[in-house]
Design a protein around this motif. Structure first.
Motif, PDB file in Angstrom:
ATOM      1  N   LEU A   1       0.851  -1.179   0.000  1.00 12.80           N
ATOM      2  CA  LEU A   1       0.000   0.000   0.000  1.00 12.80           C
ATOM      3  C   LEU A   1       0.888   1.230   0.000  1.00 12.80           C
ATOM      4  CD1 LEU A   1      -1.539   0.466   3.581  1.00 12.80           C
ATOM      5  CD2 LEU A   1       0.242  -1.200   3.076  1.00 12.80           C
TER       6      LEU A   1
ATOM      7  N   THR B   1       4.961  -5.078   1.467  1.00 14.54           N
ATOM      8  CA  THR B   1       5.162  -5.657   2.795  1.00 14.54           C
ATOM      9  C   THR B   1       5.261  -7.182   2.725  1.00 14.54           C
ATOM     10  OG1 THR B   1       2.853  -6.061   3.490  1.00 14.54           O
ATOM     11  CG2 THR B   1       3.677  -3.803   3.673  1.00 14.54           C
TER      12      THR B   1
ATOM     13  N   ASN C   1       4.766  -8.150   9.485  1.00 18.22           N
ATOM     14  CA  ASN C   1       3.314  -8.096   9.349  1.00 18.22           C
ATOM     15  C   ASN C   1       2.685  -8.930  10.457  1.00 18.22           C
ATOM     16  OD1 ASN C   1       2.614  -7.055   6.285  1.00 18.22           O
ATOM     17  ND2 ASN C   1       4.553  -8.166   6.349  1.00 18.22           N
TER      18      ASN C   1
ATOM     19  N   THR D   1      -3.718   6.242  11.852  1.00 18.51           N
ATOM     20  CA  THR D   1      -3.224   5.189  10.970  1.00 18.51           C
ATOM     21  C   THR D   1      -1.951   4.538  11.491  1.00 18.51           C
ATOM     22  OG1 THR D   1      -4.166   6.372   9.069  1.00 18.51           O
ATOM     23  CG2 THR D   1      -2.542   4.673   8.583  1.00 18.51           C
TER      24      THR D   1
ATOM     25  N   THR E   1      -3.475  -1.100   8.153  1.00 14.32           N
ATOM     26  CA  THR E   1      -3.725  -1.066   6.712  1.00 14.32           C
ATOM     27  C   THR E   1      -5.190  -0.931   6.331  1.00 14.32           C
ATOM     28  OG1 THR E   1      -3.981  -3.471   6.459  1.00 14.32           O
ATOM     29  CG2 THR E   1      -1.723  -2.585   6.416  1.00 14.32           C
TER      30      THR E   1
ATOM     31  N   ASP F   1      -6.973  -3.509   5.838  1.00 13.38           N
ATOM     32  CA  ASP F   1      -7.268  -4.749   5.118  1.00 13.38           C
ATOM     33  C   ASP F   1      -7.435  -5.897   6.107  1.00 13.38           C
ATOM     34  OD1 ASP F   1      -7.319  -3.991   2.396  1.00 13.38           O
ATOM     35  OD2 ASP F   1      -5.145  -3.826   2.394  1.00 13.38           O
TER      36      ASP F   1
END
Length: 518
Positions: A320, A327, A350, A389, A397, A399
């Protein structure tokens, strides 16, 4: 080390190596580095200083590469802008981004005439000529804007080849990337020299890019996927770029064979077009050692069909804008897992968390969060959005994802695209994967629509290559493969689905289009 200093080193050590091919012509690393240096010097002579903002309204071309690396060598901050944006969209980014110089094609002249009075901070429009007329074109009647216009060719020619530029700091802003603005006005993600260099180097190492590679650069250069994976990473590796101004299946097959391309990076829509192209042959892509997919989830059925037809591996990844962008990627030294975005790349971490920020057990769905040297500094002039964020050093993210026992991640869907049917979670991608498996379907997008009884219902919008297939047949197919609450209540056939310039299907544009038809 940073992007532009590394390119300078490559030019010294491999001067005659081809840096790029474009429209039948080529340039060595030495020639490219010289143009970059002279453009940086030319900018300085126009009064551009370290920290000033320069917007690029350019498509895929040597102009883009020279402008990007030249501005970075001067220490300026680059703001890439989609040149087909509307006047209002461009105006917002130029004003919000405090842009001092705009670099664009000569087609930008009419736009500059219209909007320059609303852009008081823009001091120069540098025009990249596409014909022999240069700036002496009919229609340039406004002397005040004409006085701001400079020729790209003249700017480079005026530059000093001995220009050194300032010392760049890792934390200096290098690029501000404006997000697509699906939830409001676009936000400018501030990416530092360290962000860009680390991600380009790490993904280049991860994908084993080297000086023998010839990388097809057809994704839009102003988009972060191309910027890192198909432009910066290859140049850091000393590879050659095969720059294509626009995507054409026929052209991709041609240049792959003619130049013996080794790497292709594309979005799922591009792979779909290549797979469906009637004139293609299994041997057409035999020189490719790797295909890279990103920008959106690649349907598993398409991945398997493409690989079977062309006998080339597709490695799917994830990224992103706020993470420079990569990532995760499917590794090359371990099994690739269809439907997975792979494992964490080098130096990037992650994990999947719940709403409290706590890591969830393996296999459970939660929000994907990321940390590493690639994570942005923040949003330009938006401290509240930045704080929401980036929390405790982690980038949230938005997501939804899950992780398996081997550390492979799977994107389930965008958090905001989740459809809740009678209290049950339905992830559009899961439904799309099923419909993509139907032999008559070319493309599909799934949305949530209001339902008086269940709160929301599932709606599917499809593009079919068979005019005889019916909604009833697709509905019956879905019932065989999906739980009852996941089965679409609406299936509608469209001639095409709305997409952005990278070929990513735009669910929100589709939702707006559908709403207007009701």
């Amino acid at each position: 080390m940073n992007l532009t200093s590394q390119l300078h080193e490559t030019a010294k050590n491999s001067a005659e190596k081809i840096a790029y091919y474009f429209m039948g012509k080529s340039s060595t690393y030495a020639e490219l580095d010289a143009a970059i240096t002279k453009f940086a010097s030319g900018l300085e002579k126009l009064g551009v200083k370290q920290g000033d903002h320069i917007a690029l309204l350019l498509g895929n071309s040597p102009h883009f590469v020279i402008s990007l690396y030249g501005a970075l060598r001067l220490g300026a901050t680059v703001i890439p802008v989609n040149p087909i944006y509307t006047q209002d969209e461009i105006g917002y980014i130029l004003n919000n981004g405090d842009v001092k110089v705009v670099v664009g094609l000569d087609m930008m002249i009419p736009l500059a005439e219209k909007v320059h009075t609303h852009l008081p901070k823009v001091e120069h429009f540098i025009i990249c000529e596409t014909d022999q007329k240069g700036l002496e074109q009919p229609g340039v009647e406004n002397l005040s804007v004409y006085s701001k216009m400079k020729s790209f060719t003249d700017t480079v020619a005026s530059g000093d080849i001995t220009f050194k530029g300032p010392e760049l700091q890792d934390d200096d802003n290098a690029i501000i990337l404006y997000t697509s603005g699906t939830t409001g006005k676009p936000k400018g993600a501030m990416l530092t020299h360290k962000n860009l260099y680390s991600n380009a180097k790490d993904i280049g190492d991860y994908l084993k890019m080297n000086s023998d590679d010839k990388v097809i650069t057809v994704l839009p250069m102003f988009h972060v996927f191309c910027l890192t994976v198909a432009l910066n990473a290859p140049l850091l590796s000393g590879a050659s770029l095969l720059i294509e101004p626009k995507f054409s299946p026929k052209e991709i097959f041609r240049i792959t064979k003619e130049y013996k391309a080794t790497v292709f990076a594309g979005v799922p829509t591009m792979y779909n077009f290549l797979y469906q192209f009637p004139e293609s042959n299994p041997e057409d892509l035999q020189s490719l050692r790797l295909c890279i997919s990103g920008g959106a989830s690649l349907p598993v059925a398409l991945l398997k069909n493409f690989e079977q037809k062309f006998n080339v591996l597709i490695s799917e990844g994830y990224g992103l804008s706020e993470a420079s962008p990569v990532t995760c990627f499917n590794p090359l030294d371990r099994p690739r897992k269809a439907g997975s975005i792979g494992t964490s790349i080098l130096n990037v971490e992650n994990k999947v968390v719940n709403e409290l920020g706590e890591e969830v057990p393996v296999g459970e769905v939660g929000e994907l969060i990321v940390r590493g040297p690639n994570v942005m500094k923040g949003y330009y002039k938006m401290p509240e959005e930045t704080a929401a964020t980036i929390r405790d050093g982690w980038l949230y993210t938005g997501d939804m994802a899950r992780m398996d026992e081997q550390g492979y991640f799977y994107i389930v869907d965008r958090k905001k695209d989740l459809v809740i049917v009678g209290g049950y979670n339905v992830y559009p991608r899961e439904v799309e994967e099923v419909i993509y498996n139907h032999p008559d379907i070319v493309e599909v997008a799934v949305l949530g629509i209001p339902d008086p009884n269940q709160g929301e219902a599932v709606a599917a919008y499809v593009v079919s290559k068979n005019p005889d297939v019916t909604a009833e047949q697709l509905l019956a197919y879905c019932k065989e493969h999906l739980a009852k609450y996941k089965v679409p209540t609406t299936i509608e056939f469209l001639e095409e689905l709305p997409k952005n310039t990278t070929g990513k299907i735009l669910r929100r544009a589709l939702k707006k289009q559908v709403t207007q038809q009701v």
